[in-house]
Design a protein around this motif. Structure first.
Motif, short mmCIF file in Angstrom:
data_model
loop_
_atom_site.label_atom_id
_atom_site.label_comp_id
_atom_site.label_asym_id
_atom_site.label_seq_id
_atom_site.Cartn_x
_atom_site.Cartn_y
_atom_site.Cartn_z
N ILE A 87 -33.28 27.07 19.92
CA ILE A 87 -32.90 27.49 20.45
C ILE A 87 -33.04 27.67 21.47
CG2 ILE A 87 -33.44 29.80 19.65
CD1 ILE A 87 -34.11 29.25 17.12
N LYS A 88 -34.33 27.61 22.34
CA LYS A 88 -35.09 27.72 23.99
C LYS A 88 -33.55 27.06 24.72
CE LYS A 88 -39.98 29.23 22.53
NZ LYS A 88 -40.92 28.10 23.23
N SER A 89 -33.60 25.60 24.10
CA SER A 89 -32.47 25.71 24.64
C SER A 89 -31.15 25.96 25.15
CB SER A 89 -31.74 23.90 23.92
OG SER A 89 -30.66 24.28 22.49
N PHE A 90 -30.62 26.79 24.69
CA PHE A 90 -29.52 27.00 25.03
C PHE A 90 -29.53 28.43 25.92
CE2 PHE A 90 -28.47 26.56 20.27
CZ PHE A 90 -27.55 25.60 20.66
N THR A 91 -28.82 29.22 26.91
CA THR A 91 -29.12 29.23 28.16
C THR A 91 -27.88 30.18 27.88
OG1 THR A 91 -26.92 27.69 29.07
CG2 THR A 91 -29.56 27.38 29.69
N ARG A 92 -27.24 30.88 26.70
CA ARG A 92 -26.40 31.79 27.05
C ARG A 92 -26.42 32.42 25.10
NH1 ARG A 92 -20.93 30.29 29.54
NH2 ARG A 92 -21.62 28.21 29.86
N LEU A 93 -26.58 33.35 24.73
CA LEU A 93 -26.18 34.27 23.79
C LEU A 93 -25.32 33.26 22.59
CD1 LEU A 93 -27.80 35.16 21.29
CD2 LEU A 93 -27.25 37.52 22.69
N ARG A 94 -24.05 33.79 23.28
CA ARG A 94 -23.02 32.97 22.20
C ARG A 94 -22.63 31.84 22.34
NH1 ARG A 94 -18.70 33.70 27.67
NH2 ARG A 94 -19.36 31.44 28.87
N ASP A 95 -23.84 30.94 22.87
CA ASP A 95 -23.29 29.60 22.52
C ASP A 95 -24.66 29.14 21.50
OD1 ASP A 95 -22.33 29.13 24.49
OD2 ASP A 95 -23.37 28.56 26.15
N LEU A 96 -25.92 30.46 21.25
CA LEU A 96 -26.86 30.15 20.18
C LEU A 96 -25.99 30.58 19.39
CD1 LEU A 96 -29.20 29.68 19.00
CD2 LEU A 96 -29.93 31.53 19.73
N LYS A 97 -25.01 31.17 19.42
CA LYS A 97 -24.03 32.11 18.15
C LYS A 97 -23.32 31.31 17.33
CE LYS A 97 -24.89 36.90 19.36
NZ LYS A 97 -23.89 38.58 19.84
N ARG A 98 -22.55 30.42 18.62
CA ARG A 98 -21.48 29.23 18.05
C ARG A 98 -21.88 28.99 17.45
NH1 ARG A 98 -19.15 29.52 23.98
NH2 ARG A 98 -17.29 31.09 23.51
N ALA A 99 -23.23 27.63 17.96
CA ALA A 99 -23.85 26.94 17.00
C ALA A 99 -24.35 27.01 15.96
CB ALA A 99 -25.36 26.76 17.65
N LEU A 100 -25.13 28.46 15.17
CA LEU A 100 -25.57 29.43 13.62
C LEU A 100 -24.24 29.01 13.38
CD1 LEU A 100 -27.96 32.51 15.07
CD2 LEU A 100 -28.35 30.17 14.10
N ALA A 101 -22.84 29.91 13.47
CA ALA A 101 -21.92 30.03 12.64
C ALA A 101 -21.23 28.90 12.58
CB ALA A 101 -20.15 30.56 14.31
N ARG A 102 -21.27 27.60 13.28
CA ARG A 102 -20.85 26.26 13.04
C ARG A 102 -21.50 25.82 11.87
NH1 ARG A 102 -18.45 21.40 14.22
NH2 ARG A 102 -19.78 19.79 14.43
N ALA A 103 -23.32 26.43 11.61
CA ALA A 103 -24.01 25.86 10.30
C ALA A 103 -23.73 26.37 9.48
CB ALA A 103 -25.23 26.02 11.30
N GLU A 104 -22.46 27.54 9.40
CA GLU A 104 -22.22 28.14 8.16
C GLU A 104 -21.44 27.71 7.70
OE1 GLU A 104 -23.75 29.97 6.36
OE2 GLU A 104 -26.00 29.74 7.64
N LEU A 105 -20.13 27.08 5.99
CA LEU A 105 -18.95 26.96 6.32
C LEU A 105 -18.47 27.92 4.81
CD1 LEU A 105 -16.97 24.58 6.30
CD2 LEU A 105 -17.89 22.66 5.49
N THR A 106 -17.64 28.47 4.85
CA THR A 106 -17.09 28.62 3.54
C THR A 106 -16.40 27.67 2.20
OG1 THR A 106 -16.76 30.60 4.32
CG2 THR A 106 -15.66 30.89 2.69
N ILE A 107 -16.70 27.69 1.56
CA ILE A 107 -16.07 26.52 1.09
C ILE A 107 -15.16 26.59 0.28
CG2 ILE A 107 -16.30 24.77 -1.34
CD1 ILE A 107 -18.21 24.13 1.56
N PRO A 108 -13.51 26.38 0.25
CA PRO A 108 -12.32 26.45 -0.77
C PRO A 108 -13.09 26.70 -2.40
CG PRO A 108 -11.74 25.15 0.58
CD PRO A 108 -13.63 25.03 0.60
N PRO A 109 -11.66 26.90 -2.72
CA PRO A 109 -11.75 26.81 -4.28
C PRO A 109 -11.49 25.26 -4.76
CG PRO A 109 -10.12 29.20 -4.05
CD PRO A 109 -10.99 28.47 -2.44
N LEU A 110 -11.84 25.20 -5.63
CA LEU A 110 -11.66 23.48 -5.62
C LEU A 110 -10.45 24.01 -6.96
CD1 LEU A 110 -12.17 20.59 -5.89
CD2 LEU A 110 -13.51 20.62 -8.82
N VAL A 111 -9.32 23.27 -6.22
CA VAL A 111 -7.95 23.22 -6.56
C VAL A 111 -7.40 21.62 -7.60
CG1 VAL A 111 -5.87 23.84 -6.47
CG2 VAL A 111 -7.30 25.15 -5.71
#
Length: 151
Positions: A120-144
């Motif tokens: 977390i401390k390696s990020f110099t901008r809050l928006r970069d940290l937020k992008r990394a956090l968002a990348r760690a989430e994944l919405t899984i679609p239905p299985l069709v």
């Protein structure tokens, strides 16, 4: 024998119906179930309009490599949490978006992604940290399931 741990995987995407029996055989190999203490996975009971959630206990290393490989081969997005084993390995979350490489993260025992303070401390901008956090989430679609059986 190896160290044993639980697993929870959520799978989505489009799968030709003809591949369902192969997938079900892999799920049976790991004794995966539709809830922690439910009956074994039955492909006839797939919920329409939802991703498939499967649970396993006492798995070697908390891993299900045949399921991971099957999903990657068929472009099925998934989120897999594997529990840890004290003194052997930490819990992890593995994400696959349906193409590209799998991404893995350290996790908690209650299935949350964990980021060490040094990362977390390696990020110099809050928006970069937020992008990394968002990348760690994944919405899984239905299985069709698509079409009929394969030849």
């Amino acid at each position: 024998m190896g160290d044993r741990a639980p697993v929870h995987i959520t799978i989505g995407g489009a799968l030709p119906r003809g591949h369902l029996a192969t997938f079900a055989a892999h799920a049976a190999d790991y004794d995966l179930r539709t809830d922690w203490d439910s009956e074994p996975f039955d492909p006839a009971a797939l919920a329409v309009g939802k991703p498939l959630e499967l649970y396993g206990t006492e798995l070697n290393g908390g891993q299900i490599p045949q399921i991971d490989a099957f999903c990657c081969e068929h472009g099925l997005p998934f989120r897999r949490w594997s529990g840890g084993c004290l003194g052997a390995f930490l819990p992890e979350i593995v994400l696959f978006e349906g193409s590209g490489a799998m991404r893995d993260y350290t996790a908690s025992e209650d299935e949350y992604v964990l980021f060490p303070p040094s990362w977390i401390k390696s990020f110099t901008r809050l928006r970069d940290l937020k992008r990394a956090l968002a990348r760690a989430e994944l919405t899984i679609p239905p299985l069709v399931l698509l079409g009929g059986n394969l030849p």
